[in-house]
Design a protein around this motif. Structure first.
Motif, mmCIF file in Angstrom:
data_model
loop_
_atom_site.group_PDB
_atom_site.id
_atom_site.type_symbol
_atom_site.label_atom_id
_atom_site.label_comp_id
_atom_site.label_asym_id
_atom_site.label_seq_id
_atom_site.Cartn_x
_atom_site.Cartn_y
_atom_site.Cartn_z
ATOM 1 N N LEU A 56 4.141 -12.774 -6.492
ATOM 2 C CA LEU A 56 3.017 -12.106 -7.057
ATOM 3 C C LEU A 56 3.109 -10.596 -6.369
ATOM 4 C CD1 LEU A 56 0.271 -14.551 -7.785
ATOM 5 C CD2 LEU A 56 2.052 -13.913 -9.266
ATOM 6 N N ILE A 57 3.068 -9.611 -6.971
ATOM 7 C CA ILE A 57 3.003 -8.197 -6.802
ATOM 8 C C ILE A 57 1.997 -7.458 -6.735
ATOM 9 C CG2 ILE A 57 4.282 -5.876 -6.531
ATOM 10 C CD1 ILE A 57 5.939 -8.171 -5.743
ATOM 11 N N TYR A 58 1.229 -6.995 -5.912
ATOM 12 C CA TYR A 58 -0.205 -6.231 -6.023
ATOM 13 C C TYR A 58 -0.324 -4.919 -5.206
ATOM 14 C CZ TYR A 58 -5.362 -6.135 -6.378
ATOM 15 O OH TYR A 58 -6.440 -5.920 -6.757
ATOM 16 N N ALA A 59 -0.346 -3.858 -5.968
ATOM 17 C CA ALA A 59 -0.370 -2.515 -5.204
ATOM 18 C C ALA A 59 -1.915 -2.174 -4.918
ATOM 19 C CB ALA A 59 0.280 -1.538 -5.924
ATOM 20 N N VAL B 183 1.320 -8.138 3.551
ATOM 21 C CA VAL B 183 0.536 -6.817 3.734
ATOM 22 C C VAL B 183 1.573 -5.687 4.133
ATOM 23 C CG1 VAL B 183 -1.410 -5.558 4.222
ATOM 24 C CG2 VAL B 183 -1.768 -7.858 3.718
ATOM 25 N N ASP B 184 1.977 -4.730 3.396
ATOM 26 C CA ASP B 184 2.979 -3.782 3.629
ATOM 27 C C ASP B 184 2.313 -2.423 3.421
ATOM 28 O OD1 ASP B 184 5.092 -2.582 4.360
ATOM 29 O OD2 ASP B 184 6.458 -3.193 2.683
ATOM 30 N N GLY C 15 0.691 -1.197 0.149
ATOM 31 C CA GLY C 15 -0.243 0.127 -0.248
ATOM 32 C C GLY C 15 0.830 1.157 -0.209
ATOM 33 N N GLU C 16 2.101 1.186 -0.144
ATOM 34 C CA GLU C 16 3.229 2.240 -0.124
ATOM 35 C C GLU C 16 4.002 2.332 -1.009
ATOM 36 O OE1 GLU C 16 5.404 1.469 3.437
ATOM 37 O OE2 GLU C 16 3.732 1.710 4.998
ATOM 38 N N ILE D 66 1.954 -9.270 8.368
ATOM 39 C CA ILE D 66 1.408 -7.826 8.116
ATOM 40 C C ILE D 66 2.566 -6.674 8.909
ATOM 41 C CG2 ILE D 66 -0.941 -8.047 8.235
ATOM 42 C CD1 ILE D 66 -1.068 -7.496 11.240
ATOM 43 N N VAL D 67 3.139 -5.820 8.187
ATOM 44 C CA VAL D 67 3.941 -4.857 8.459
ATOM 45 C C VAL D 67 3.463 -3.542 9.483
ATOM 46 C CG1 VAL D 67 5.631 -3.060 7.688
ATOM 47 C CG2 VAL D 67 5.297 -5.488 6.617
#
Length: 450
Positions: free
Chosen positions: A142-145, A166-167, A120-121, A207-208
């Motif tokens: 897999l990358i997902y924004a 989840v970052d 999310g960043e 999760i971060v």
């Protein structure tokens, strides 16, 4: 349709008030109350078919674990990544949380696991640049924004990855809540939904979490109670070494640490922390002593440094880094009362070299030896290790797992080790290591200073 109501929620501690207040009654901070609109939940009038189970009828299933590919991370997690667990990773900005999880994701994808990295960043292009720097190119990652929690859950159910990252949790939001992302209600609801996702589908979720200036995870304290494991990434941004510590773990010990070194190509594991912590140790220097601390099941040798100098003011200054301040003050009082060292007009600075934080009493003997060495301007034996807890009456008390500590001292090439006399009854031979038993602080100073 239930009526929407609004409350004022403290963004620091989660205290809820029906009206705005400048100072939070819960934590005492100013200007942290933010209005949040919520809808009262409808009572569930349905009757569940589930019934209580007898304890002896519940089948035990062994935890299925994945190897992360990073031995230091596996050690802290208790032996590997537990399937369907929810892990919270916190730390200061720039400490290396995203780098560690990206390296873990790369190893997992290489071993055949399907990994979904939700950011999310950062944009996918930014993550791609970081992955190239770390040497990660596996197509199983897999990358997902995305920040919409509904869309993230939909993709997770569609892809069904083995591991999802989840970052960060402060950027993810539930569209049904009117509050802003990162608020108390958003963080609490997002974590609860990710927990249900992990337990319901078997996906392991990392999760971060951002931390506050006090070093705690930002958001409500209930966040740490909801997850299965809480990991803190510690260290200074401008230092090379990082320490990964578990403060909560439902599947393993909370005493283990993992040590990493930051390089241009990412984090590297430090398999021998004792060698790293003592790399710059100067033998026969005043104000320096080596102690052996147990970090979980691992003995680690670290250097305690102390600087004692006459104060220029009426009130002497006391400073402790890496050690509990109150513990240092107590040990200095023991030295004054039981050993006759006049420290009441001396400034005292005590530091753990290497950035490690010590919280076990077995380091007491090394602390008082470093302080006395600096005060008397007499060095200690550079090849001697000090192990022992100091009591208020000046006695040296026994410590646990001394056998493991002495093996580590002998392996690192030390020739002498000062231990509590109560522990020296059943000790065996440790190569060329000479074990020196002591009973009191006065006796240890007499035998330890050159």
């Amino acid at each position: 349709m239930p009526k929407a109501k609004s409350n004022y929620v403290c963004q620091a501690c989660g205290y809820v008030s029906p009206k705005w207040m400048g100072k939070c009654p819960g934590c005492g901070q100013w200007n942290t109350m933010v209005e949040e609109i919520y809808t009262a939940p409808q009572p569930n009038k349905g009757i569940s078919d589930e019934k209580p189970l007898a304890l002896n009828s519940i089948a035990i299933v062994d935890d299925e674990r994945y190897a992360s590919g990073i031995k230091e991370l596996d050690r802290v997690l208790g032996g590997g990544i537990v399937k369907a667990s929810l892990v919270l990773v916190g730390g200061d900005p720039g400490i290396g949380k995203s780098t560690l999880l990206m390296q873990m994701a790369g190893h997992a994808a290489t071993s055949g696991l399907k990994v979904l990295y939700v950011s999310g960043e950062e944009s996918p292009q930014q993550i791609k640049l970081r992955s190239l720097r770390l040497g990660i190119t596996d197509p199983g990652l897999l990358i997902y924004a995305q920040t919409d929690l509904d869309v993230i859950e939909q993709q997770a159910h569609s892809i069904m990855p083995d591991i999802m990252i989840v970052d960060s949790i402060q950027t993810v939001y539930d569209p049904e809540l009117s509050s802003a992302p990162g608020s108390v209600s958003q963080v609490r609801e997002a974590t609860a939904r990710l927990m249900r996702l992990a337990k319901g589908t078997g996906i392991t979720v990392f999760i971060v979490g951002h931390v506050t200036k006090e070093g705690a995870i930002a958001g409500p304290r209930v966040l740490e109670h909801m997850v299965d494991t809480v990991l803190y990434f510690e260290g200074e941004r401008h230092q090379a070494y990082r320490v990964l510590r578990a403060v909560k773990n439902r599947f393993g010990s909370t005493n283990e640490i993992g040590v990493f070194e930051m390089h241009d190509a990412g984090l590297r594991e430090v398999s021998n922390p004792s060698e790293v912590m003592l790399s710059d140790h100067q033998q026969n220097a005043t104000g320096s002593a080596v102690v052996c601390s147990m970090e979980g099941t691992r003995p680690v040798l670290v250097e305690i440094q102390a600087l004692i100098s006459p104060t220029a003011f009426g009130m002497p200054r006391r400073m402790a880094t890496g050690i509990d301040y109150n513990r240092v003050v107590m040990l200095m009082a023991v030295l004054e009362k039981r050993a006759g060292l006049m420290l009441q007009n001396q400034d005292a600075y005590v530091n753990v070299a290497g950035g490690l934080k010590l919280d076990e009493p077995a380091a007491d003997l090394g602390i008082i030896m470093a302080i006395a060495s600096s005060f008397r301007e007499k060095p200690v034996n550079g090849l001697m290790v000090f192990i022992g807890e100091v009591g208020l009456t000046g006695e040296i008390r026994a410590v646990s797992r001394l056998d493991q500590r002495l093996n580590e001292c002998a392996r690192m090439g030390f020739t002498h080790c000062m231990v509590p006399a109560a522990n020296s009854k059943d000790l065996r031979k440790y190569g060329t290591l000479s074990v020196i038993p002591v009973r009191t602080v006065y006796e240890s100073l007499d035998m330890g200073l050159l």
